[in-house]
Scaffold this active site. Structure first.
Site, PDB file in Angstrom:
ATOM      1  N   SER A  96       0.817  -1.221   0.000  1.00 15.03           N
ATOM      2  CA  SER A  96       0.000   0.000   0.000  1.00 15.03           C
ATOM      3  C   SER A  96       0.848   1.266   0.000  1.00 15.03           C
ATOM      4  O   SER A  96       2.015   1.264   0.411  1.00 15.03           O
ATOM      5  CB  SER A  96      -0.918   0.023   1.230  1.00 15.03           C
ATOM      6  OG  SER A  96      -1.693  -1.137   1.286  1.00 15.03           O
TER       7      SER A  96
HETATM    8  N1  SAH Z   1      -0.425  -5.241   3.904  1.00 13.54           N
HETATM    9  C1  SAH Z   1       0.342  -5.526   2.707  1.00 13.54           C
HETATM   10  C2  SAH Z   1      -0.361  -5.162   1.426  1.00 13.54           C
HETATM   11  C3  SAH Z   1      -1.618  -5.927   1.237  1.00 13.54           C
HETATM   12  S1  SAH Z   1      -2.160  -6.256  -0.412  1.00 13.54           S
HETATM   13  C4  SAH Z   1       1.712  -4.893   2.761  1.00 13.54           C
HETATM   14  O1  SAH Z   1       1.995  -4.139   3.698  1.00 13.54           O
HETATM   15  O2  SAH Z   1       2.504  -5.169   1.859  1.00 13.54           O
HETATM   16  C5  SAH Z   1      -3.470  -7.340   0.091  1.00 13.54           C
HETATM   17  C6  SAH Z   1      -3.029  -8.736   0.470  1.00 13.54           C
HETATM   18  O3  SAH Z   1      -4.158  -9.428   0.962  1.00 13.54           O
HETATM   19  C7  SAH Z   1      -2.515  -9.543  -0.712  1.00 13.54           C
HETATM   20  O4  SAH Z   1      -1.222 -10.018  -0.458  1.00 13.54           O
HETATM   21  C8  SAH Z   1      -3.530 -10.670  -0.830  1.00 13.54           C
HETATM   22  O5  SAH Z   1      -2.965 -11.877  -1.290  1.00 13.54           O
HETATM   23  C9  SAH Z   1      -4.038 -10.790   0.582  1.00 13.54           C
HETATM   24  N2  SAH Z   1      -5.327 -11.448   0.757  1.00 13.54           N
HETATM   25  C10 SAH Z   1      -6.404 -11.398  -0.082  1.00 13.54           C
HETATM   26  N3  SAH Z   1      -7.411 -12.111   0.437  1.00 13.54           N
HETATM   27  C11 SAH Z   1      -6.984 -12.640   1.607  1.00 13.54           C
HETATM   28  C12 SAH Z   1      -7.579 -13.476   2.593  1.00 13.54           C
HETATM   29  N4  SAH Z   1      -8.825 -13.935   2.471  1.00 13.54           N
HETATM   30  N5  SAH Z   1      -6.832 -13.807   3.689  1.00 13.54           N
HETATM   31  C13 SAH Z   1      -5.553 -13.362   3.828  1.00 13.54           C
HETATM   32  N6  SAH Z   1      -4.943 -12.578   2.909  1.00 13.54           N
HETATM   33  C14 SAH Z   1      -5.644 -12.215   1.823  1.00 13.54           C
END
Ligand code: SAH
Length: 247
Positions: A96
């Site tokens: 993000s």
């Molecule tokens: N917080 C992260 C960025 C998040 S991007 C950082 O600091 O880099 C969103 C993430 O959520 C992705 O990696 C995606 O694979 C994950 N995601 C999507 N659905 C999910 C779920 N049901 N449970 C856990 N992770 C999930």
């Protein structure tokens, strides 16, 4: 005598090195991090009416100024790691924008005793920022290679108070709860009931709610007690979707 003074000099030199280490030796990115802090502050000022915040907590800004964001992006993007925008981290996912990481962290009002749960580990960057502030951070990621590399990265960088797991975060992590704060870093079309359940009374949940490709809103859910929650809409955002079994 001359041997002794030589030895004394060496000890002194080592102390100096350690002192500058504690204060943060320039890893080549100190200026970029400082610029990022200024950009976050500028965006906070621009959005102050929507967020009701003219400033973020100094400890949140300090955490943002500490975590080496360049360690969390692919090697070829290191030069732009501190730009105030999201970046791809592989597997169709993104790290993000720094402003959003800072704002979401601020909204959680994490104190040094807090136990925090993150859904969507991605690169592990948001988890590292939270780990600077909280006692313990639990984070879950549904894409296995991302979960594994974030776990390895957080351990290598010394974040011993983060436990990362490969699983679907929609259902929470009941064995580790209740949590003082929960953050979802992927967009979901409703507030997941298991997460509200696993929030401690007085706890806060911050998440983007909305459909993929449509306007999503960052929401702050405050659990007053076992029966009552308040929901505040903070500002429009754009996140990758939460995937997994709940759909
Ligand atoms: N917080 C992260 C960025 C998040 S991007 C950082 O600091 O880099 C969103 C993430 O959520 C992705 O990696 C995606 O694979 C994950 N995601 C999507 N659905 C999910 C779920 N049901 N449970 C856990 N992770 C999930």
């Amino acid at each position: 005598m001359s041997r002794l003074s030589h030895g004394t000099f060496l000890v002194f030199a080592v102390c100096l090195l350690q002192t500058s280490g504690a204060l943060g030796v320039d890893d080549g990115f100190a200026a970029a991090r400082q610029e990022m802090i200024e950009e976050i502050q500028a965006t906070v000022t621009e959005t102050r009416r929507e967020t009701d915040r003219a400033q973020l907590a100094p400890k949140v800004m300090a955490a943002m100024a500490t975590v080496p964001r360049h360690e969390f992006v692919p090697a070829k993007l290191r030069d732009v790691a501190y730009a105030n925008r999201p970046l791809p981290v592989g597997h169709g996912q993104t790290i993000s924008q720094p402003y959003i990481v800072a704002l979401m962290t601020d909204l959680l009002e994490v104190d040094s005793d807090a136990v925090v749960f993150e859904i969507g580990t991605g690169s592990g960057y948001q988890a590292a920022v939270l780990a600077e502030l909280a006692r313990q951070v639990y984070t879950m990621e549904i894409v296995e290679p991302l979960a594994l590399s974030a776990k390895e990265r957080l351990a290598r960088l010394g974040y011993g108070n983060v436990e990362a797991r490969f699983a679907d975060g929609y259902y929470g992590w009941p064995e580790k709860g209740p949590f003082d704060a929960i953050i979802v870093t992927a967009a979901v079309n409703h507030i997941p009931p298991p997460l509200v359940e696993q929030l401690a009374p007085g706890g806060r949940l911050v998440l983007p709610v909305g459909e993929h490709f449509a306007v999503q809103h960052l929401l702050l859910v405050h659990k007053l007690d076992e029966e009552r929650i308040t929901i505040r809409q903070i500002l429009p955002v754009r996140f990758v979707p939460l995937t997994g079994g709940h759909n």
